[in-house]
Design a protein around this motif. Structure first.
Motif, PDB file in Angstrom:
ATOM      1  N   ARG A   1     -34.762   3.307  72.522  1.00 50.45           N
ATOM      2  CA  ARG A   1     -34.189   3.806  71.274  1.00 50.45           C
ATOM      3  C   ARG A   1     -33.424   2.670  70.580  1.00 50.45           C
ATOM      4  O   ARG A   1     -33.036   1.685  71.212  1.00 50.45           O
ATOM      5  N   ASN A   2     -33.167   2.827  69.295  1.00 47.36           N
ATOM      6  CA  ASN A   2     -32.284   1.916  68.580  1.00 47.36           C
ATOM      7  C   ASN A   2     -30.838   2.270  68.893  1.00 47.36           C
ATOM      8  O   ASN A   2     -30.512   3.418  69.189  1.00 47.36           O
ATOM      9  N   TYR A   3     -29.978   1.274  68.794  1.00 47.35           N
ATOM     10  CA  TYR A   3     -28.562   1.522  69.065  1.00 47.35           C
ATOM     11  C   TYR A   3     -27.698   0.743  68.079  1.00 47.35           C
ATOM     12  O   TYR A   3     -28.157  -0.195  67.411  1.00 47.35           O
ATOM     13  N   GLN A   4     -26.436   1.152  68.005  1.00 49.10           N
ATOM     14  CA  GLN A   4     -25.406   0.401  67.286  1.00 49.10           C
ATOM     15  C   GLN A   4     -24.272   0.099  68.255  1.00 49.10           C
ATOM     16  O   GLN A   4     -23.876   0.952  69.055  1.00 49.10           O
ATOM     17  N   ARG A   5     -23.757  -1.113  68.178  1.00 54.09           N
ATOM     18  CA  ARG A   5     -22.562  -1.471  68.933  1.00 54.09           C
ATOM     19  C   ARG A   5     -21.352  -1.191  68.045  1.00 54.09           C
ATOM     20  O   ARG A   5     -21.278  -1.705  66.916  1.00 54.09           O
ATOM     21  N   LEU A   6     -20.450  -0.364  68.536  1.00 57.06           N
ATOM     22  CA  LEU A   6     -19.306   0.075  67.734  1.00 57.06           C
ATOM     23  C   LEU A   6     -17.992  -0.388  68.342  1.00 57.06           C
ATOM     24  O   LEU A   6     -17.844  -0.455  69.558  1.00 57.06           O
ATOM     25  N   THR A   7     -17.048  -0.691  67.468  1.00 55.55           N
ATOM     26  CA  THR A   7     -15.658  -0.885  67.877  1.00 55.55           C
ATOM     27  C   THR A   7     -14.808   0.087  67.066  1.00 55.55           C
ATOM     28  O   THR A   7     -15.126   0.384  65.903  1.00 55.55           O
ATOM     29  N   GLY A   8     -13.745   0.600  67.673  1.00 57.10           N
ATOM     30  CA  GLY A   8     -12.938   1.619  67.010  1.00 57.10           C
ATOM     31  C   GLY A   8     -11.502   1.196  66.777  1.00 57.10           C
ATOM     32  O   GLY A   8     -10.929   0.422  67.555  1.00 57.10           O
ATOM     33  N   ARG A   9     -10.925   1.715  65.685  1.00 59.20           N
ATOM     34  CA  ARG A   9      -9.508   1.529  65.364  1.00 59.20           C
ATOM     35  C   ARG A   9      -8.820   2.874  65.452  1.00 59.20           C
ATOM     36  O   ARG A   9      -9.144   3.783  64.682  1.00 59.20           O
ATOM     37  N   ARG A  10      -7.922   3.001  66.416  1.00 59.84           N
ATOM     38  CA  ARG A  10      -7.223   4.273  66.634  1.00 59.84           C
ATOM     39  C   ARG A  10      -5.965   4.325  65.762  1.00 59.84           C
ATOM     40  O   ARG A  10      -5.219   3.363  65.671  1.00 59.84           O
TER      41      ARG A  10
END
Length: 243
Positions: free
Chosen positions: A53-62
């Motif tokens: 599958r395709n994916y995205q690498r994510l980073t989050g700001r809480r």
């Protein structure tokens, strides 16, 4: 579980614990929110979908949220990998598992390397050995392989790498086996690793008992596949038993 019965014989249910209205209101007023940003993408094997599958690498700001409005930063999250199909989130080490397409290519390369390693010990002089080797390679996906091409390739590799002067499984050949088989081994079940070694063993046996050089090459291949020496010995003996 059977429901409790009261004295009148009717089902009596234990009432659910009421949710505090104050707590529910508090959750709507204050809370935490994570804003995700995409920092990369690609293709991976999704454990949840069971396929590529395709994916995205994510980073989050809480952020601390008050009345639905982010007001105070509370650090970061991630990175995580999100599947574009099922939307599940995974740790980045999920990318260590090769895609199905990549795994198939690694298997083809592994069979090719083992076959060439066995033939490099002198097997190209036997028509039976060559026929067995070509059959193994074509079955692995090398449809254009022929006996003449295989002999020419083995001769060329021996000249380029100086294998003709190496006794048994020399350092150069051992390195090639480990480079081709080592990255693949963790992604194969024991039966899959055994099957690869048995393919090489059957090629070596096509013209008679193992030679010392063939045993050395097959033992090195077994080590590269993380098969213990006792199991290598057992598999080499199994290959000699007519099916």
């Amino acid at each position: 579980m059977l429901p409790d019965r009261g004295r009148n014989g009717r089902n009596s249910r234990i009432p659910a614990k009421p949710v505090s209205r104050g707590r529910a209101l508090c959750r709507r007023v204050i809370g935490m929110n994570t804003a995700w940003d995409a920092v990369g993408d690609g293709e991976f094997f999704c454990p949840a979908c069971g396929g590529d599958r395709n994916y995205q690498r994510l980073t989050g700001r809480r952020r601390f949220v008050l009345l639905g409005v982010p007001v105070v930063p509370r650090g970061t999250r991630g990175p995580v990998i999100q599947c574009a199909a099922c939307q599940d989130l995974f740790d980045p080490d999920v990318l260590d598992h090769p895609t199905t397409t990549r795994l198939s290519a690694m298997l083809r390369d592994a069979v090719h390397t083992i076959v060439l390693a066995v033939l490099s010990t002198g097997g190209t002089g036997s028509r039976t050995v060559l026929e067995t080797a070509v059959c193994a390679l074509q079955g692995a996906g090398h449809e254009d392989c022929t006996e003449d091409r295989l002999v020419a390739l083995v001769d060329a590799l021996a000249t380029d790498a100086g294998r003709a002067t190496e006794p048994d499984c020399g350092p150069g050949l051992a390195i090639e086996l480990h480079e081709a088989l080592g990255p693949l081994a963790p992604h194969l079940a024991p039966a899959g690793r055994d099957a690869l070694l048995l393919q090489g063993a059957r090629i070596a046996l096509a013209d008679g008992p193992y030679t010392p050089a063939e045993r050395d090459v097959l033992s090195t291949a077994g080590c590269a596949l993380t098969i213990c020496s006792e199991d290598v010995t057992r598999l080499l003996a199994t290959a000699r038993t007519p099916s």
